[in-house]
Enzyme design. Structure first.
Site, PDB file in Angstrom:
ATOM      1  N   GLU A 159     137.885  78.703  66.222  1.00 32.81           N
ATOM      2  CA  GLU A 159     138.051  80.060  65.695  1.00 32.81           C
ATOM      3  C   GLU A 159     139.539  80.341  65.524  1.00 32.81           C
ATOM      4  O   GLU A 159     140.311  80.236  66.488  1.00 32.81           O
ATOM      5  CB  GLU A 159     137.412  81.123  66.590  1.00 32.81           C
ATOM      6  CG  GLU A 159     137.525  82.514  65.975  1.00 32.81           C
ATOM      7  CD  GLU A 159     136.665  83.574  66.640  1.00 32.81           C
ATOM      8  OE1 GLU A 159     136.930  84.772  66.390  1.00 32.81           O
ATOM      9  OE2 GLU A 159     135.731  83.217  67.385  1.00 32.81           O
ATOM     10  N   GLU A 166     145.183  82.075  68.718  1.00 34.52           N
ATOM     11  CA  GLU A 166     145.599  83.461  68.494  1.00 34.52           C
ATOM     12  C   GLU A 166     147.046  83.621  68.984  1.00 34.52           C
ATOM     13  O   GLU A 166     147.326  83.373  70.163  1.00 34.52           O
ATOM     14  CB  GLU A 166     144.682  84.417  69.250  1.00 34.52           C
ATOM     15  CG  GLU A 166     145.105  85.870  69.243  1.00 34.52           C
ATOM     16  CD  GLU A 166     145.143  86.448  67.835  1.00 34.52           C
ATOM     17  OE1 GLU A 166     146.244  86.870  67.415  1.00 34.52           O
ATOM     18  OE2 GLU A 166     144.094  86.473  67.160  1.00 34.52           O
ATOM     19  N   ASP A 202     144.250  88.985  59.073  1.00 33.63           N
ATOM     20  CA  ASP A 202     145.220  89.961  58.580  1.00 33.63           C
ATOM     21  C   ASP A 202     145.164  89.981  57.058  1.00 33.63           C
ATOM     22  O   ASP A 202     145.361  88.953  56.411  1.00 33.63           O
ATOM     23  CB  ASP A 202     146.621  89.575  59.053  1.00 33.63           C
ATOM     24  CG  ASP A 202     147.619  90.713  58.896  1.00 33.63           C
ATOM     25  OD1 ASP A 202     147.525  91.440  57.879  1.00 33.63           O
ATOM     26  OD2 ASP A 202     148.475  90.879  59.774  1.00 33.63           O
ATOM     27  N   LYS A 248     149.687  94.051  50.457  1.00 35.41           N
ATOM     28  CA  LYS A 248     150.650  94.120  49.353  1.00 35.41           C
ATOM     29  C   LYS A 248     150.650  92.810  48.568  1.00 35.41           C
ATOM     30  O   LYS A 248     150.613  91.727  49.143  1.00 35.41           O
ATOM     31  CB  LYS A 248     152.049  94.414  49.890  1.00 35.41           C
ATOM     32  CG  LYS A 248     152.182  95.788  50.528  1.00 35.41           C
ATOM     33  CD  LYS A 248     153.592  96.034  51.028  1.00 35.41           C
ATOM     34  CE  LYS A 248     153.710  97.419  51.664  1.00 35.41           C
ATOM     35  NZ  LYS A 248     155.082  97.679  52.180  1.00 35.41           N
ATOM     36  N   ARG A 253     135.123  94.584  67.103  1.00 34.33           N
ATOM     37  CA  ARG A 253     135.770  95.901  67.000  1.00 34.33           C
ATOM     38  C   ARG A 253     136.455  96.076  65.648  1.00 34.33           C
ATOM     39  O   ARG A 253     136.519  97.187  65.109  1.00 34.33           O
ATOM     40  CB  ARG A 253     136.757  96.105  68.146  1.00 34.33           C
ATOM     41  CG  ARG A 253     137.890  95.128  68.202  1.00 34.33           C
ATOM     42  CD  ARG A 253     138.606  95.180  69.558  1.00 34.33           C
ATOM     43  NE  ARG A 253     139.661  94.184  69.637  1.00 34.33           N
ATOM     44  CZ  ARG A 253     140.953  94.455  69.534  1.00 34.33           C
ATOM     45  NH1 ARG A 253     141.352  95.703  69.327  1.00 34.33           N
ATOM     46  NH2 ARG A 253     141.858  93.507  69.637  1.00 34.33           N
ATOM     47  N   GLU A 305     135.307  94.875  62.804  1.00 32.26           N
ATOM     48  CA  GLU A 305     134.250  95.204  61.860  1.00 32.26           C
ATOM     49  C   GLU A 305     133.799  96.648  62.035  1.00 32.26           C
ATOM     50  O   GLU A 305     133.556  97.358  61.043  1.00 32.26           O
ATOM     51  CB  GLU A 305     133.065  94.262  62.037  1.00 32.26           C
ATOM     52  CG  GLU A 305     131.935  94.569  61.065  1.00 32.26           C
ATOM     53  CD  GLU A 305     130.877  93.487  61.045  1.00 32.26           C
ATOM     54  OE1 GLU A 305     131.084  92.488  60.336  1.00 32.26           O
ATOM     55  OE2 GLU A 305     129.853  93.643  61.746  1.00 32.26           O
TER      56      GLU A 305
END
Length: 233
Positions: free
Chosen positions: A65, A90, A139, A143, A213, A215
């Protein structure tokens, strides 16, 4: 293998947010090192020796993941699949601390954690060693000038494709329509096929899905989750 030249890699995003709670600091001090998948960092592994995944997980199939956020999905999958080894990557230390607390409470033992850049981890994953990969609510970098920072670019997809076994599954969840566009445009260029025949194939969550959280925030704000499934060709 000779020592390799460390590539220059820009990192965008936060590494740390608000102050950690005392318990979270304790989890990091007491638990994180023992959950390492092995020598990932360039300082400890300048030769980029591949990780020993069979030794790490006793020969179990391995899932990955990328960017596990607070760790809800990672711990859920580990608890539901004790015969699978799962590595989570992460860089955001607050998310790592949240995950460690969840691991303690759930008592799962089939997880490894890389608290850093997924690109460094993918460097040392053996070729064709991963059976499934997840990219969940990454993320969005909304932009236009930042779209190259998104995960769904060649810089990330090529090493991921190298690490995945042929026939393995790559799941992507996002609530950002332009991220869906870029994902469907870029991922098939790098050795993947999109598995969808009808709209319900990407509108419906996977059967083993747990809503995170991130979602729930998207749903509260009126955005539609998309569940994209690819297979490594």
């Amino acid at each position: 293998m000779s020592k390799q030249t460390r590539p220059h890699r820009n990192f965008y995003g936060r590494l740390k947010g608000k102050s950690l709670k005392a318990a979270q600091k304790r989890y990091l001090d007491e638990d994180l090192a023992a959950l390492s998948p092995g020598a990932v960092g360039w300082e400890e592994n300048p030769d980029r020796r591949p990780l020993d995944l069979p030794g790490l997980f006793e020969g179990k199939p391995v899932w990955l993941e990328i960017g596990f956020g607070g760790g809800e999905h990672l711990v859920h999958q580990a608890a539901q699949n004790p015969d699978i080894g799962i590595i989570g990557a992460e860089p955001y230390i607050n998310g790592v601390a949240m995950l460690l607390g969840k691991i303690r409470r759930a008592g799962v033992e089939n997880l490894a954690v890389h608290a850093g850049d997924a690109r460094d981890l993918m460097d040392v994953l053996p070729a064709a060693s991963i059976d499934r990969a997840f990219l969940l609510y990454p993320d969005p970098w909304p932009k236009a000038r930042h779209h190259r920072r998104r995960f769904v670019t060649a810089e990330h997809l090529d090493p991921l494709a190298r690490a995945l076994k042929p026939g393995s599954v790559f799941r992507v969840a996002t609530d950002i329509e332009d991220y869906v566009r870029q994902t469907l445009q870029e991922v098939p260029k790098h050795g993947f096929k999109w598995l969808a025949n009808a709209p319900q194939d990407w509108r419906r969550p996977w059967p083993d899905w747990i809503s995170t959280r991130y979602e729930q925030k998207a749903l509260r704000e009126g955005r539609t989750p998309h569940y994209l499934t690819f297979v490594r060709e």
